[in-house]
Design a protein around this motif. Structure first.
Motif, PDB file in Angstrom:
ATOM      1  N   UNK A  27       0.772  -1.103  -0.179  1.00  0.00           N
ATOM      2  CA  UNK A  27       0.132  -0.160  -0.044  1.00  0.00           C
ATOM      3  C   UNK A  27       0.759   1.323   0.193  1.00  0.00           C
ATOM      4  N   UNK A  28       2.019   1.238   0.197  1.00  0.00           N
ATOM      5  CA  UNK A  28       3.238   2.418   0.428  1.00  0.00           C
ATOM      6  C   UNK A  28       4.030   2.254  -0.628  1.00  0.00           C
ATOM      7  N   UNK A  29       4.496   0.954  -1.039  1.00  0.00           N
ATOM      8  CA  UNK A  29       5.623   1.098  -2.075  1.00  0.00           C
ATOM      9  C   UNK A  29       5.421  -0.011  -3.094  1.00  0.00           C
ATOM     10  N   UNK A  30       6.502  -0.229  -3.981  1.00  0.00           N
ATOM     11  CA  UNK A  30       6.656  -1.366  -4.756  1.00  0.00           C
ATOM     12  C   UNK A  30       7.864  -1.629  -5.090  1.00  0.00           C
ATOM     13  N   UNK A  31       8.193  -3.159  -4.943  1.00  0.00           N
ATOM     14  CA  UNK A  31       9.549  -3.460  -5.155  1.00  0.00           C
ATOM     15  C   UNK A  31       9.460  -4.865  -5.359  1.00  0.00           C
ATOM     16  N   UNK A  32      10.636  -5.602  -5.634  1.00  0.00           N
ATOM     17  CA  UNK A  32      10.532  -7.095  -5.821  1.00  0.00           C
ATOM     18  C   UNK A  32      10.229  -7.615  -4.738  1.00  0.00           C
ATOM     19  N   UNK A  33      10.981  -6.967  -3.530  1.00  0.00           N
ATOM     20  CA  UNK A  33      10.942  -7.500  -1.974  1.00  0.00           C
ATOM     21  C   UNK A  33       9.595  -7.474  -1.971  1.00  0.00           C
ATOM     22  N   UNK A  39       3.343 -12.084  -1.910  1.00  0.00           N
ATOM     23  CA  UNK A  39       3.128 -13.476  -2.745  1.00  0.00           C
ATOM     24  C   UNK A  39       3.359 -14.720  -1.738  1.00  0.00           C
ATOM     25  N   UNK A  40       4.285 -14.440  -0.700  1.00  0.00           N
ATOM     26  CA  UNK A  40       4.538 -15.465   0.420  1.00  0.00           C
ATOM     27  C   UNK A  40       3.680 -15.211   1.611  1.00  0.00           C
ATOM     28  N   UNK A  41       2.722 -14.276   1.569  1.00  0.00           N
ATOM     29  CA  UNK A  41       2.031 -13.964   2.873  1.00  0.00           C
ATOM     30  C   UNK A  41       2.627 -14.053   4.182  1.00  0.00           C
ATOM     31  N   UNK A 171      11.191 -13.404   3.616  1.00  0.00           N
ATOM     32  CA  UNK A 171      11.240 -13.321   2.353  1.00  0.00           C
ATOM     33  C   UNK A 171      12.498 -12.640   1.914  1.00  0.00           C
ATOM     34  N   UNK A 172      12.634 -12.981   0.749  1.00  0.00           N
ATOM     35  CA  UNK A 172      14.057 -12.343   0.183  1.00  0.00           C
ATOM     36  C   UNK A 172      13.763 -11.635  -1.163  1.00  0.00           C
ATOM     37  N   UNK A 173      14.537 -10.923  -1.814  1.00  0.00           N
ATOM     38  CA  UNK A 173      14.332 -10.110  -2.874  1.00  0.00           C
ATOM     39  C   UNK A 173      13.824 -10.740  -4.231  1.00  0.00           C
ATOM     40  N   UNK A 174      14.093 -12.100  -4.460  1.00  0.00           N
ATOM     41  CA  UNK A 174      13.541 -13.082  -5.453  1.00  0.00           C
ATOM     42  C   UNK A 174      13.316 -14.247  -4.630  1.00  0.00           C
TER      43      UNK A 174
END
Length: 205
Positions: A27-33, A39-41, A171-174
């Motif tokens: 809701x604040x930002x977008x990034x691969x992380x 996605x991982x919830x 979680x990680x960056x990918x």
């Protein structure tokens, strides 16, 4: 099944790394992380895990990174620090630097903020707070398995703690980098497990 690090009467604390709006909240930002976090919830799982720690009377500690207004004194000495400074959003007291909106703080929770470095022990009160709670084992959740969590595990081991990493709460960056870290590198420092196993172990404390 017993969880190594929680199987001999050790006193654990949950250390939640950098689950801040500007780092983990779509809701604040977008990034691969953030995509991986979503996605991982992991945020709802961390909230459940934190509740289990509180119910057991055990510490819940958020470790965050935030700079002063204007990033005065924020040392840019690596590429990630340069990225944080360039974006200019992780400023103390702002919603971006705050703990994720879906991880409500409860009485007794601690938030330990730092402005230097990419891991939570150096230059903070984390070690002193853990020792004040007679903690033997650091249970890690949050982000990221690329940098902050391996750094936290390395620092914790150096300070004499045992370390448990809750894989389904991280979680990680990918997806690929996360899998590499939790299968190749982090097992050398920490017990890799999942939230249900930790919750079950807390129930036997």
């Amino acid at each position: 099944m017993a969880v190594r690090g929680l199987d001999r009467g050790q006193r654990p604390a949950l250390v939640i790394s950098e689950c801040q709006n500007g780092i983990t909240n779509l809701a604040y930002e977008q990034s691969p992380l953030i995509e991986q976090v979503t996605e991982r919830g992991i945020i709802p799982r961390i909230d459940v895990l934190a509740g289990a720690f509180r119910a057991a009377g055990l510490p819940v500690i958020h470790v965050t990174i935030a700079a002063p207004p204007g990033f005065v004194g924020f040392r840019v000495n690596c590429a990630l620090a340069a990225r944080i400074a360039k974006q200019g959003k992780l400023v103390t007291g702002t919603p971006y630097a705050a703990v994720h909106d879906d991880l409500p703080l409860h009485d007794g929770d601690r938030v330990l903020e730092r402005m230097h470095g990419m891991a939570p022990f150096t230059g903070t009160e984390l070690d002193a707070v853990l020792r004040g709670h007679d903690v033997d084992t650091v249970v890690l959740a949050g982000v990221s398995t690329n940098i902050a969590l391996p750094g936290a595990a390395t620092e914790a081991v150096a300070l004499g703690y045992e370390v448990v990493l809750v894989e389904d709460c991280t979680a990680g960056g990918t997806a690929e980098s996360h899998q590499a870290q939790i299968s190749l590198h982090l097992p050398l420092l920490a017990t890799i497990t999942h939230g249900a196993a930790v919750t079950a172990a807390l129930g036997s404390e």
